[in-house]
Scaffold this motif. Structure first.
Motif, PDB file in Angstrom:
ATOM      1  N   TRP A   7       0.777  -1.127  -0.026  1.00  0.00           N
ATOM      2  CA  TRP A   7       0.230   0.113  -0.118  1.00  0.00           C
ATOM      3  C   TRP A   7       0.969   1.131  -0.109  1.00  0.00           C
ATOM      4  N   GLU A   8       1.861   1.274   0.936  1.00  0.00           N
ATOM      5  CA  GLU A   8       2.846   2.388   0.973  1.00  0.00           C
ATOM      6  C   GLU A   8       3.396   2.935  -0.422  1.00  0.00           C
ATOM      7  N   GLY A   9       3.641   1.802  -1.344  1.00  0.00           N
ATOM      8  CA  GLY A   9       4.219   2.467  -2.433  1.00  0.00           C
ATOM      9  C   GLY A   9       3.288   2.654  -3.494  1.00  0.00           C
ATOM     10  N   ARG A  10       2.165   2.324  -3.475  1.00  0.00           N
ATOM     11  CA  ARG A  10       1.036   2.594  -4.552  1.00  0.00           C
ATOM     12  C   ARG A  10       0.397   3.970  -4.713  1.00  0.00           C
ATOM     13  N   LEU A  11       0.880   4.564  -5.647  1.00  0.00           N
ATOM     14  CA  LEU A  11       0.427   5.853  -5.790  1.00  0.00           C
ATOM     15  C   LEU A  11      -1.075   6.267  -5.739  1.00  0.00           C
TER      16      LEU A  11
END
Lengths: 369, 362
Positions: B108-112
């Motif tokens: 999640w943290e990496g998904r724009l």
């Protein structure tokens, strides 16, 4: 994201008087995180914390500290954070009950509030000591943990007795109390078995406070003059309708609020720059020393734009603000290493609970080491 | 990275077919000395080997960190030893070969897009929370406060005010009784509203012409206000406004709302600059306060209409208060304090004189 080679004395720009030594090197600290990257972590932390009614906030905190620690590098290696979310959750619940009880007591009756305040004052130094132990024990560099050796006895002196004394001394002892607080933090810390030493002169703290007071006095006189001028002209304008007068007063109110915020920011920046520089210049770890080269105008520019950014984006700029601040403050810190950093040895200290750290967090006490 | 196992590095690795390996820096957890090593991943084991280092551990006993973000990936052993892997991409390939997938949070943290949606939700949540959720919750919370607590709070507040800002009144007792009696004859929009009000008189240099309501139903009116009013109806209008504060539990609601705002702002801006956080807090709280004043104004309008008292009396006393505050020139709790917590008076007078803007009486 790897650390570039360690620059030499000349590269670092600021050169204190040190003996010419082939093995003395400047190892700058760097913060390698970026706002875009941290934004994702921050927002996910936030959404999950809200969705779980705050339970996730303990995990979020670990995530955030891991991010900041692991992105902080010196001499080719990064720091690491080892706090356990469950320990932090317990601490948060405890702190919530403690401060909630204090707040409610104070509101129900002043007498009860006074009693609660006395009880808080009695436990806080102990809590703060635990907080420092927890924070340092859970920090590591190159696989070795940091430790904190301060005792509650010293803490009562530093956090309770000295502040009370400075109050009764008409605040003339405040710089001394501040010096002792920093000494308590730094001189009681160790990296593995190696103790930090702290030798800042008290006079340096008095000078820092004096400079800040002078700067604020000048600022106050100048703005006071401007306000006086504006108000004076306004009064001469005369015969306004109620609406005009109201608008004018609203503008004046807005102006005061902006000036207050600006004054507070200037004060904070002046103090941060001077105290951090003094403290780190006089802290050493074995044969190694530190140097901090913060400058007021640079820090002020960052903090002012940060506050504006956060206000204009309703808070969305906050992760960028945090990263900008960390990049500057950490980037201006250097390790003046004398010889190799490979020979530190682990020390032994039992694990501590997170109770104190969270209590200290709610109080907004900053323990950056 | 090569996928063939390097048998010469570690004899034990030769026993099982390795999935691949990556270079890393190893620290033993006891010394700060870095060691260059090769980390080999086998289906259920991890093997670290290099000059003077040779150790292995079952995969489930090591902690392979994922981020946050692009922080270095660490392989942490239970005894505090760890490997820092420089080439995160190579480790990624290695891990996916052994079917170790990242945790959901890390993805999640990496998904724009996810981040963007969250960001929009966050801002919408802040605005909605401030405008609707906090005031609504404050109403519920204020209802929950038991009466003994309300009484206790009110008594403490009054005794504090008596010590600091109030002096004994000089309004003659029969004049007091006259006003109390006049107020007592009022009819209220709902029977439940007409609970026993306790009207008391106080003198205050600091507050000037003013009135205030304590949550328990005690209405305080200053001597200066009694003097400022030219008709009893004007005083009744002000008291009706204060009664609105009591009926709608404004004191407790305000306490609750202000606490939430203070907490939220400290959390948002606090660690950028603790001191600078005070300004937005004050502004947002003042906005809440203005909302409550408007609500109390509407209530007063309702009461006046039910009792066939001309709204003009209310408008007149507001004008007089405004004028007096302006002449006071911002001294003490004067113009600035007054303006920050009350809506602009001209707007209030407008609302009173055009009652269709306010909620109609039942």
């Amino acid at each position: 994201m790897m650390q570039p080679g360690s620059p030499t004395l000349e590269d670092a720009g600021v050169v204190p008087a040190l003996p010419e030594d082939a093995v003395t090197r400047y190892e700058p600290f760097t913060f390698t995180g970026s706002g875009d990257e941290y934004f994702g972590i921050w927002i996910v932390n936030l959404v999950l914390s809200v969705a779980t009614l705050g339970i996730y906030s303990a995990w979020a905190k670990v995530r955030r500290l891991e991010y900041f620690y692991r992105h902080t590098r010196v001499s080719g290696a990064s720091f690491d954070y080892h706090g356990k979310p469950l320990a932090i959750l317990k601490g948060r619940i405890f702190a919530f009950l403690l401060f909630g009880g204090y707040y409610v007591a104070g509101y129900i009756s002043p007498a009860l509030g006074l009693l609660a305040a006395a009880a808080m004052a009695a436990v806080l130094p102990w809590l703060l000591t635990r907080s420092l132990r927890f924070r340092l024990y859970n920090s590591s560099y190159r696989g070795l943990r940091f430790h904190f050796h301060g005792t509650p006895g010293e803490a009562y002196w530093v956090f309770l007795a000295l502040p009370v004394l400075s109050f009764f001394s008409l605040f003339t002892l405040v710089p001394l109390a501040h010096h002792r607080l920093k000494r308590f933090q730094h001189a009681n810390a160790s990296y593995g078995q190696t103790r930090f030493t702290y030798a800042a002169p008290v006079a340096a703290f008095y000078k820092a406070y004096l400079m800040t007071a002078l700067a604020l006095a000048v600022l106050t006189v100048v703005t006071g003059f401007v306000v006086g001028l504006v108000v004076g002209l306004g009064v001469i304008g005369e015969e306004q309708t109620g609406d005009q007068a109201s608008t004018q007063q609203m503008l004046l109110l807005g102006f005061f609020i902006v000036m207050y915020a600006l004054g507070a920011t200037v004060f904070w920046s002046l103090m941060t720059v001077q105290i951090r520089n003094i403290v780190w210049r006089h802290t050493s770890l074995g044969p190694h020393r530190f140097i901090s080269t913060l400058e007021v105008h640079k820090l002020l520019a960052i903090v002012v734009t940060n506050v504006l950014g956060i206000a204009c984006t309703l808070g969305l700029f906050k992760p960028y603000a945090e990263v900008r601040l960390a990049k500057y403050v950490i980037g201006e810190l250097s390790l003046v290493s004398s010889g190799t950093l490979d020979e530190f040895v682990a020390g032994a200290q039992p694990e501590t609970a997170a109770l104190g750290e969270e209590a200290a967090e709610l109080l907004d006490v900053d323990f950056g080491i | 990275m090569t996928s063939e196992s390097d048998r010469s590095l570690n004899p034990s690795a030769a026993q099982v077919e390795a999935l691949g390996h990556v270079p890393a820096i190893y620290f033993d957890g006891q010394h700060s000395t870095p060691h260059s090593v090769i980390v080999a991943l086998q289906p259920s084991m991890i093997v670290v080997s290099g000059a003077g280092v040779s150790r292995s551990a079952p995969l489930h006993e090591v902690d392979i960190t994922e981020g946050p973000g692009a922080t270095p990936r660490l392989i942490r052993f239970r005894d505090g030893a760890f490997c820092e892997v420089e080439n995160a991409a190579a480790l990624e390939t290695l891990l996916s070969a052994s079917r170790i997938t990242p945790r959901r949070v890390t993805r999640w943290e990496g998904r724009l897009w996810w981040v963007t949606v969250s960001a929009v939700l966050f801002v919408a949540g802040l605005i909605a929370g401030y405008r609707y959720a906090v005031p609504a919750l404050a109403i519920v919370a204020a209802e929950q406060v038991p009466d003994p607590v309300v009484d206790l709070i009110s008594r403490e507040v009054l005794s504090a005010l008596d010590k600091q800002v109030f002096e004994a009144t000089v309004v003659p007792p029969d004049r007091q009784a006259q006003l109390v009696e006049r107020f007592g004859r009022l009819r209220f929009p709902s029977v439940a509203d007409s609970n026993a009000y306790d009207i008391i008189f106080r003198k205050s240099e600091l507050l000037g012409p003013n009135a205030m309501a304590l949550p328990s139903g005690t209405l305080v009116i200053t001597d200066a206000l009694v003097a400022l009013a030219q008709k009893d109806e004007e005083i009744i209008a002000v008291l009706a406004h204060e009664a609105g504060h009591v009926v709608r539990r404004h004191g407790l609601r305000q306490l609750f709302q202000n606490s939430v705002v203070a907490l939220a702002i400290t959390w948002l801006v606090g660690d950028v600059s603790v001191l600078a956080a005070a300004a937005p807090t004050a502004l947002l709280q003042a906005n809440y306060s203005r909302d409550l004043e408007r609500e109390a104004d509407s209530y007063a309008v309702d009461v006046l209409r039910i009792n066939n008292i001309s709204l003009e009396h209310f408008a007149l006393i507001l004008e007089r208060l405004e004028k007096s505050a302006r002449e006071d020139g911002g001294a003490g709790g004067g113009a600035l304090g007054y303006l920050s917590s009350h809506p602009v008076t001209s707007e209030r007078i407008e609302r009173v004189r055009r009652p269709e803007v306010t909620t109609p009486a039942p």
